[in-house]
Scaffold this motif. Structure first.
Motif, PDB file in Angstrom:
ATOM      1  N   LYS A 164      -5.852   7.601  16.501  1.00  0.00           N
ATOM      2  CA  LYS A 164      -5.982   7.560  15.190  1.00  0.00           C
ATOM      3  C   LYS A 164      -4.916   8.598  14.521  1.00  0.00           C
ATOM      4  N   GLU A 200       3.267   3.777   4.024  1.00  0.00           N
ATOM      5  CA  GLU A 200       2.747   2.808   4.416  1.00  0.00           C
ATOM      6  C   GLU A 200       3.779   2.021   5.189  1.00  0.00           C
ATOM      7  N   ALA A 203       4.579   3.926   8.584  1.00  0.00           N
ATOM      8  CA  ALA A 203       3.421   3.695   9.542  1.00  0.00           C
ATOM      9  C   ALA A 203       3.375   2.425  10.191  1.00  0.00           C
ATOM     10  N   GLU A 204       3.584   1.611   9.367  1.00  0.00           N
ATOM     11  CA  GLU A 204       3.237   0.039  10.147  1.00  0.00           C
ATOM     12  C   GLU A 204       4.286  -0.360  10.910  1.00  0.00           C
ATOM     13  N   PHE A 208       1.392   1.302  13.577  1.00  0.00           N
ATOM     14  CA  PHE A 208      -0.017   1.643  13.373  1.00  0.00           C
ATOM     15  C   PHE A 208      -0.649   0.476  12.225  1.00  0.00           C
ATOM     16  N   LYS A 209      -2.117   0.712  12.372  1.00  0.00           N
ATOM     17  CA  LYS A 209      -2.733  -0.540  11.473  1.00  0.00           C
ATOM     18  C   LYS A 209      -3.563   0.322  10.644  1.00  0.00           C
ATOM     19  N   LEU A 210      -3.518   0.115   9.366  1.00  0.00           N
ATOM     20  CA  LEU A 210      -4.356   0.929   8.184  1.00  0.00           C
ATOM     21  C   LEU A 210      -5.700   0.340   8.317  1.00  0.00           C
ATOM     22  N   ARG A 213      -8.107   3.745   3.328  1.00  0.00           N
ATOM     23  CA  ARG A 213      -7.014   4.305   2.303  1.00  0.00           C
ATOM     24  C   ARG A 213      -7.839   4.539   0.812  1.00  0.00           C
ATOM     25  N   ASN A 270      -4.683   8.415   4.163  1.00  0.00           N
ATOM     26  CA  ASN A 270      -4.971   7.099   4.970  1.00  0.00           C
ATOM     27  C   ASN A 270      -5.203   7.409   6.398  1.00  0.00           C
ATOM     28  N   TRP A 272      -4.950   5.639  10.139  1.00  0.00           N
ATOM     29  CA  TRP A 272      -4.099   4.368  10.944  1.00  0.00           C
ATOM     30  C   TRP A 272      -4.875   4.346  12.191  1.00  0.00           C
ATOM     31  N   LYS A 274      -3.419   3.404  16.271  1.00  0.00           N
ATOM     32  CA  LYS A 274      -2.282   2.882  17.073  1.00  0.00           C
ATOM     33  C   LYS A 274      -2.410   1.599  17.666  1.00  0.00           C
TER      34      LYS A 274
END
Length: 278
Positions: A164, A200, A203-204, A208-210, A213, A270, A272, A274
């Protein structure tokens, strides 16, 4: 730009200044608690309660390994170890901060080897192996870094699969230009704010997946308003941000309260996961 950042975070003899502040407050190094140090080592918006609340959302298990990215003088690292039972690695670009963090560990009783590990280094080239951490916590640090895609790539590299990434950051807002000085910059030259949307996107792109938020801007404005009211009522405590940032710190409170109220900046959280692994 680099010189402006270096100047902002340069603080010779910081350990000695904190010792004198503790003594003025009637505290004895070696017999102090995390709360005693909070006025000088919990300098992010919301302080320790904000970190605790965010970490509770993250839901990490005791014994997990976490990176405190941009650890400063170690306040959050000590909080993570004491409150959540995590094995902590703290890294910061300032050698003075790392030296002071290690000294404060001794004073707070965190001398046991392996619980908290501080290291001088850059987030752009983390000195850790691939898939090493269960989590990374980054608080009010990205706003001093220009190459944000590289930082997110490094976070992804050192995180284990499904690890995370926990962000508590200040980003550019829709309001007027921010007032300076602020805790991360003495002037605009040292500030590298970006938008929430940019964060965001970085990160994407890094895989990474949110999963969480939240916008904390309104609460951040109220927190700074309360800090300013307490300071006005009580005066300046012996331990305070000026020990780290000098005379600029006297303007932080008023500027940050106005910056948040006018949405010159936003405070966002946030979490996220992995997801770019095979």
């Amino acid at each position: 730009m680099k010189d402006a950042i270096k100047t902002h975070y340069t603080c010779p003899a910081l350990g000695a200044k904190i010792r004198r502040g503790l003594e003025k407050a009637g505290k004895i190094p070696g017999q102090i608690s995390l709360r005693d140090l909070a006025p000088v080592d919990q300098l992010h918006t919301g302080a320790a309660p904000a970190t605790i609340e965010l970490m509770e959302h993250a839901g990490l298990d005791k014994g997990m390994t976490i990176l405190d990215a941009g650890c400063g003088i170690g306040g959050t690292s000590r909080l993570l170890a004491q409150n959540f039972g995590l094995v902590v690695h703290g890294i910061d670009l300032s050698e003075e901060f790392i030296e002071t963090a290690s000294m404060l560990n001794q004073w707070c009783g965190f001398a046991k080897e392996g619980i908290i590990n501080f290291q001088h280094g850059s987030l752009l080239a983390l000195p850790y192996p691939d898939n090493f951490f269960d989590a990374v916590l980054c608080q009010h640090v990205l706003l001093n870094i220009k190459d944000k895609p590289k930082v997110f790539a490094e976070f992804s590299r050192v995180l284990a699969p499904r690890g995370k990434l926990i962000l508590h950051e200040i980003v550019d807002g829709p309001g007027p230009a921010p007032l300076y000085p602020v805790p991360w910059a003495g002037n605009a030259a040292a500030s590298m704010l970006c938008s929430r949307q940019d964060i965001e996107a970085y990160a994407e792109k890094a895989g990474f997946k949110l999963i969480f938020r939240e916008d904390k801007t309104t609460r951040a404005a109220l927190w700074w308003e309360k800090v300013n009211a307490i300071k006005k009522a009580r005066g300046t405590d012996p331990l305070n941000p000026s020990l780290v940032f000098g005379e600029n710190a006297g303007n932080f409170g008023a500027n940050m309260e106005r910056n948040f109220k006018e949405q010159a900046v936003l405070c966002v959280e946030n979490i996220w996961v992995k997801s770019n692994f095979s």
